[in-house]
Motif scaffolding. Structure first.
Motif, PDB file in Angstrom:
ATOM      1  N   GLU A  88       0.821  -1.211   0.000  1.00  0.00           N
ATOM      2  CA  GLU A  88       0.000   0.000   0.000  1.00  0.00           C
ATOM      3  C   GLU A  88       0.856   1.262   0.000  1.00  0.00           C
ATOM      4  N   CYS A  89       2.062   1.133  -0.580  1.00  0.00           N
ATOM      5  CA  CYS A  89       2.948   2.288  -0.716  1.00  0.00           C
ATOM      6  C   CYS A  89       3.038   2.698  -2.181  1.00  0.00           C
ATOM      7  N   PRO A  90       3.276   3.977  -2.461  1.00  0.00           N
ATOM      8  CA  PRO A  90       3.541   4.389  -3.840  1.00  0.00           C
ATOM      9  C   PRO A  90       4.808   3.717  -4.357  1.00  0.00           C
ATOM     10  N   PHE A  91       5.101   3.920  -5.630  1.00  0.00           N
ATOM     11  CA  PHE A  91       6.285   3.311  -6.224  1.00  0.00           C
ATOM     12  C   PHE A  91       7.549   3.811  -5.531  1.00  0.00           C
ATOM     13  N   LEU A  92       8.353   2.865  -5.035  1.00  0.00           N
ATOM     14  CA  LEU A  92       9.588   3.205  -4.328  1.00  0.00           C
ATOM     15  C   LEU A  92      10.791   2.533  -4.978  1.00  0.00           C
ATOM     16  N   GLY A  93      10.631   2.148  -6.234  1.00  0.00           N
ATOM     17  CA  GLY A  93      11.633   1.326  -6.888  1.00  0.00           C
ATOM     18  C   GLY A  93      13.000   1.940  -6.991  1.00  0.00           C
ATOM     19  N   GLU A  94      13.085   3.288  -6.923  1.00  0.00           N
ATOM     20  CA  GLU A  94      14.400   3.914  -7.039  1.00  0.00           C
ATOM     21  C   GLU A  94      15.156   3.905  -5.712  1.00  0.00           C
ATOM     22  N   TYR A  95      14.490   3.491  -4.629  1.00  0.00           N
ATOM     23  CA  TYR A  95      15.131   3.426  -3.320  1.00  0.00           C
ATOM     24  C   TYR A  95      15.580   1.996  -3.036  1.00  0.00           C
ATOM     25  N   TYR A  96      16.414   1.848  -2.018  1.00  0.00           N
ATOM     26  CA  TYR A  96      16.833   0.508  -1.618  1.00  0.00           C
ATOM     27  C   TYR A  96      15.670  -0.180  -0.913  1.00  0.00           C
ATOM     28  N   LEU A  97      15.266  -1.328  -1.443  1.00  0.00           N
ATOM     29  CA  LEU A  97      14.153  -2.080  -0.880  1.00  0.00           C
ATOM     30  C   LEU A  97      14.601  -3.502  -0.561  1.00  0.00           C
ATOM     31  N   VAL A  98      13.851  -4.160   0.275  1.00  0.00           N
ATOM     32  CA  VAL A  98      14.088  -5.579   0.541  1.00  0.00           C
ATOM     33  C   VAL A  98      13.253  -6.369  -0.465  1.00  0.00           C
ATOM     34  N   ALA A  99      13.926  -6.912  -1.477  1.00  0.00           N
ATOM     35  CA  ALA A  99      13.222  -7.623  -2.547  1.00  0.00           C
ATOM     36  C   ALA A  99      12.869  -9.038  -2.116  1.00  0.00           C
ATOM     37  N   ILE A 100      11.793  -9.555  -2.700  1.00  0.00           N
ATOM     38  CA  ILE A 100      11.405 -10.943  -2.444  1.00  0.00           C
ATOM     39  C   ILE A 100      11.949 -11.830  -3.556  1.00  0.00           C
ATOM     40  N   PRO A 101      12.216 -13.090  -3.228  1.00  0.00           N
ATOM     41  CA  PRO A 101      12.191 -13.703  -1.895  1.00  0.00           C
ATOM     42  C   PRO A 101      13.440 -13.312  -1.113  1.00  0.00           C
ATOM     43  N   THR A 102      13.379 -13.441   0.191  1.00  0.00           N
ATOM     44  CA  THR A 102      14.543 -13.085   1.004  1.00  0.00           C
ATOM     45  C   THR A 102      15.690 -14.055   0.763  1.00  0.00           C
ATOM     46  N   SER A 103      15.371 -15.289   0.339  1.00  0.00           N
ATOM     47  CA  SER A 103      16.391 -16.279  -0.012  1.00  0.00           C
ATOM     48  C   SER A 103      15.958 -16.999  -1.279  1.00  0.00           C
ATOM     49  N   LEU A 104      16.886 -17.172  -2.225  1.00  0.00           N
ATOM     50  CA  LEU A 104      16.548 -17.846  -3.481  1.00  0.00           C
ATOM     51  C   LEU A 104      16.353 -19.345  -3.300  1.00  0.00           C
ATOM     52  N   SER A 105      16.612 -19.846  -2.101  1.00  0.00           N
ATOM     53  CA  SER A 105      16.293 -21.247  -1.828  1.00  0.00           C
ATOM     54  C   SER A 105      14.806 -21.427  -1.554  1.00  0.00           C
ATOM     55  N   ASN A 106      14.082 -20.314  -1.448  1.00  0.00           N
ATOM     56  CA  ASN A 106      12.641 -20.350  -1.199  1.00  0.00           C
ATOM     57  C   ASN A 106      11.969 -19.423  -2.206  1.00  0.00           C
ATOM     58  N   LEU A 107      11.718 -19.937  -3.412  1.00  0.00           N
ATOM     59  CA  LEU A 107      11.240 -19.112  -4.515  1.00  0.00           C
ATOM     60  C   LEU A 107       9.823 -18.596  -4.277  1.00  0.00           C
ATOM     61  N   VAL A 108       9.505 -17.477  -4.931  1.00  0.00           N
ATOM     62  CA  VAL A 108       8.137 -16.950  -4.926  1.00  0.00           C
ATOM     63  C   VAL A 108       7.260 -17.898  -5.734  1.00  0.00           C
ATOM     64  N   GLU A 109       6.153 -18.312  -5.162  1.00  0.00           N
ATOM     65  CA  GLU A 109       5.309 -19.305  -5.824  1.00  0.00           C
ATOM     66  C   GLU A 109       4.549 -18.732  -7.017  1.00  0.00           C
ATOM     67  N   HIS A 110       3.976 -17.500  -6.868  1.00  0.00           N
ATOM     68  CA  HIS A 110       3.052 -17.040  -7.906  1.00  0.00           C
ATOM     69  C   HIS A 110       2.989 -15.517  -7.939  1.00  0.00           C
ATOM     70  N   VAL A 111       3.180 -14.963  -9.130  1.00  0.00           N
ATOM     71  CA  VAL A 111       2.973 -13.538  -9.391  1.00  0.00           C
ATOM     72  C   VAL A 111       1.978 -13.412 -10.533  1.00  0.00           C
ATOM     73  N   ASP A 112       0.931 -12.617 -10.331  1.00  0.00           N
ATOM     74  CA  ASP A 112      -0.046 -12.354 -11.387  1.00  0.00           C
ATOM     75  C   ASP A 112       0.219 -10.948 -11.931  1.00  0.00           C
ATOM     76  N   TYR A 113       0.738 -10.888 -13.163  1.00  0.00           N
ATOM     77  CA  TYR A 113       1.088  -9.592 -13.745  1.00  0.00           C
ATOM     78  C   TYR A 113      -0.180  -8.883 -14.209  1.00  0.00           C
ATOM     79  N   TRP A 114      -0.325  -7.638 -13.835  1.00  0.00           N
ATOM     80  CA  TRP A 114      -1.525  -6.825 -14.012  1.00  0.00           C
ATOM     81  C   TRP A 114      -2.707  -7.416 -13.240  1.00  0.00           C
ATOM     82  N   GLY A 115      -2.403  -8.208 -12.212  1.00  0.00           N
ATOM     83  CA  GLY A 115      -3.458  -8.826 -11.421  1.00  0.00           C
ATOM     84  C   GLY A 115      -4.078  -7.861 -10.423  1.00  0.00           C
ATOM     85  N   GLU A 116      -5.317  -8.169 -10.017  1.00  0.00           N
ATOM     86  CA  GLU A 116      -6.043  -7.347  -9.042  1.00  0.00           C
ATOM     87  C   GLU A 116      -6.620  -8.197  -7.919  1.00  0.00           C
ATOM     88  N   GLY A 117      -6.132  -9.428  -7.781  1.00  0.00           N
ATOM     89  CA  GLY A 117      -6.735 -10.354  -6.829  1.00  0.00           C
ATOM     90  C   GLY A 117      -7.916 -11.066  -7.465  1.00  0.00           C
TER      91      GLY A 117
END
Length: 436
Positions: free
Chosen positions: A27-56
């Motif tokens: 629920e934050c505006p775009f902060l991509g130009e700042y240092y962020l904690v990207a997911i996943p925190t470890s590549l041994s635990n991959l993100v299961e699912h991303v829906d591009y242009w998704g709305e739930g």
């Protein structure tokens, strides 16, 4: 028109229908130009699912779209557009600056997502590149709902995902968690090589050759060719009888180069009708026809004691399509006669092998079933009419030659006498060219 003020004033996401992933930037505006904690925190635990242009998950009168348990990439100020949650903030939202500037690298690590879905929304080059960036090359897949194969959107995905060795496959059966999207009546999948190998193997085994051929032709990279070799090797190790039909269909559907680079040389020579020798593995004798004819002008077939290179022991295979199977006529180069089995049997139920000028009967047609045995590619040569596999006699004549028979028994039994090695006879090929 997207509005920052409307977005700020909007009601929070619906985390009763959708699972709250407690994503801190949702629920934050775009902060991509700042240092962020990207997911996943470890590549041994991959993100299961991303829906591009998704709305739930959206349940609307026109159908169901979206998913309840995923991250949703969307415009910073986009709100849910339809359904009972219309006007609310998007659950688990990962923002992009705009629809033409799609960069989530500050939020999602490279090569970190197992499944990416996209529905209906345009896939420009920026969007396709971002999807390709985040999908895992070995475990990932991309599912596009509601797009046509020849659309510019899919062409963008093809171009970018090909660099990650994910290839388009239109016959993929969706897993349960990706089903239920009723707003779209079809989908296209981009699968990793491990998944594609399973799909290709399944299609060959189930004789879905048209699908198998198109899939093989899609895998047109060096790594894709290596994956096809893996499938061919697996089929040969399993002794699948379908592999010859697959090679034939592939060759005659514009896949000649694939056959040349991914199938063993013996299968290539058979499919193209090249000159070969046919050598019984147990006795190491090459097939030939008798110098003499009987009253019907037919010639008995023999295994030669020593000759493995002359024109007399040279043959070629001519493919005949029977329903979804490929059978072969076997023609010798010396007499231009076709191999067949006798209509009559001996006391054991075996049938003599002959060469005849005519090739009109189905007793002139044979199945070829290759398989790997002790690291050697061998073939069972099985008569189509009588279902008898070829073998040589256990006894020799006065010249040391052995007569050819059709075996009255299980053509697939563990019987070394039924195994044949087929190899190119380049010497005869050169001789034939010089005659021409």
């Amino acid at each position: 028109m997207l509005s920052i003020s409307a977005w700020k004033a909007a009601q929070r996401p619906n985390y009763e229908t959708n699972r709250d992933k407690t994503y801190p930037y949702s629920e934050c505006p775009f902060l991509g130009e700042y240092y962020l904690v990207a997911i996943p925190t470890s590549l041994s635990n991959l993100v299961e699912h991303v829906d591009y242009w998704g709305e739930g998950r959206i349940v609307h009168q026109n159908g169901v779209s979206g998913f309840t348990n995923c991250y949703n990439v969307n415009h910073t100020y986009q709100l849910v557009s339809n359904g009972p949650d219309k006007g609310r903030k998007i659950p688990n939202r990962i923002p992009v600056v705009s629809y033409t500037n799609c960069d989530t690298s500050g939020y999602i690590k490279n090569n970190s997502v197992k499944t990416i879905t996209i529905m209906g929304a345009p896939i420009n080059s920026s969007c396709a590149a971002d999807i390709a960036r985040m999908v895992h090359p070995d475990q990932g897949k991309v599912i596009a709902y509601g797009f046509q194969t020849n659309s510019a959107d899919i062409k963008n995905l093809v171009m970018h995902l090909k660099m990650k060795d994910l290839f388009l496959y239109s016959n993929y059966t969706l897993p349960k968690e990706l089903q239920g999207v009723s707003m779209f009546d079809h989908h296209l999948a981009f699968l990793n090589l491990s998944m594609l190998k399973e799909e290709l193997h399944k299609n060959v085994i189930e004789a879905d050759f048209d699908i198998a051929v198109e899939l093989a032709k899609t895998m047109d990279t060096e790594s894709g060719s290596e994956a096809i070799i893996d499938v061919v090797t697996r089929l040969l190790n399993e002794g699948s009888p379908k592999i010859m039909a697959f090679a034939y269909k592939l060759w005659h559907s514009g896949g000649e180069e694939i056959v040349r680079t991914t199938f063993p040389g013996a299968i290539q020579q058979i499919i193209i009708g090249g000159f070969v020798t046919i050598v019984n593995k147990q006795y190491q004798q090459a097939l030939k026809l008798d110098a003499n004819t009987d009253s019907y002008n037919d010639r008995l077939a023999w295994g030669d004691k020593s000759d493995k290179t002359s024109k007399r022991v040279t043959w070629k295979f001519m493919a005949v399509l029977e329903n979804q199977n490929v059978v072969f006529k076997v023609q010798d180069l010396n007499y231009n006669m076709f191999l067949k089995l006798d209509a009559n049997t001996d006391n054991y139920g075996d049938r003599k092998g002959w060469g005849s000028v005519s090739d009109s009967g189905i007793n002139h047609e044979f199945y070829l079933e290759p398989y790997s045995k002790d690291g050697i590619l061998v073939f069972r040569i099985i008569n189509y009419q009588y279902s008898q596999a070829l073998k040589l006699d256990a006894n020799t004549d006065q010249y040391g030659d052995r007569q050819l028979w059709g075996h009255n028994g299980d053509a697939h039994a563990n019987n070394a006498a039924l195994d044949w090695v087929i190899s190119s006879n380049a010497k005869s090929f050169e001789m034939e060219k010089s005659v021409i």
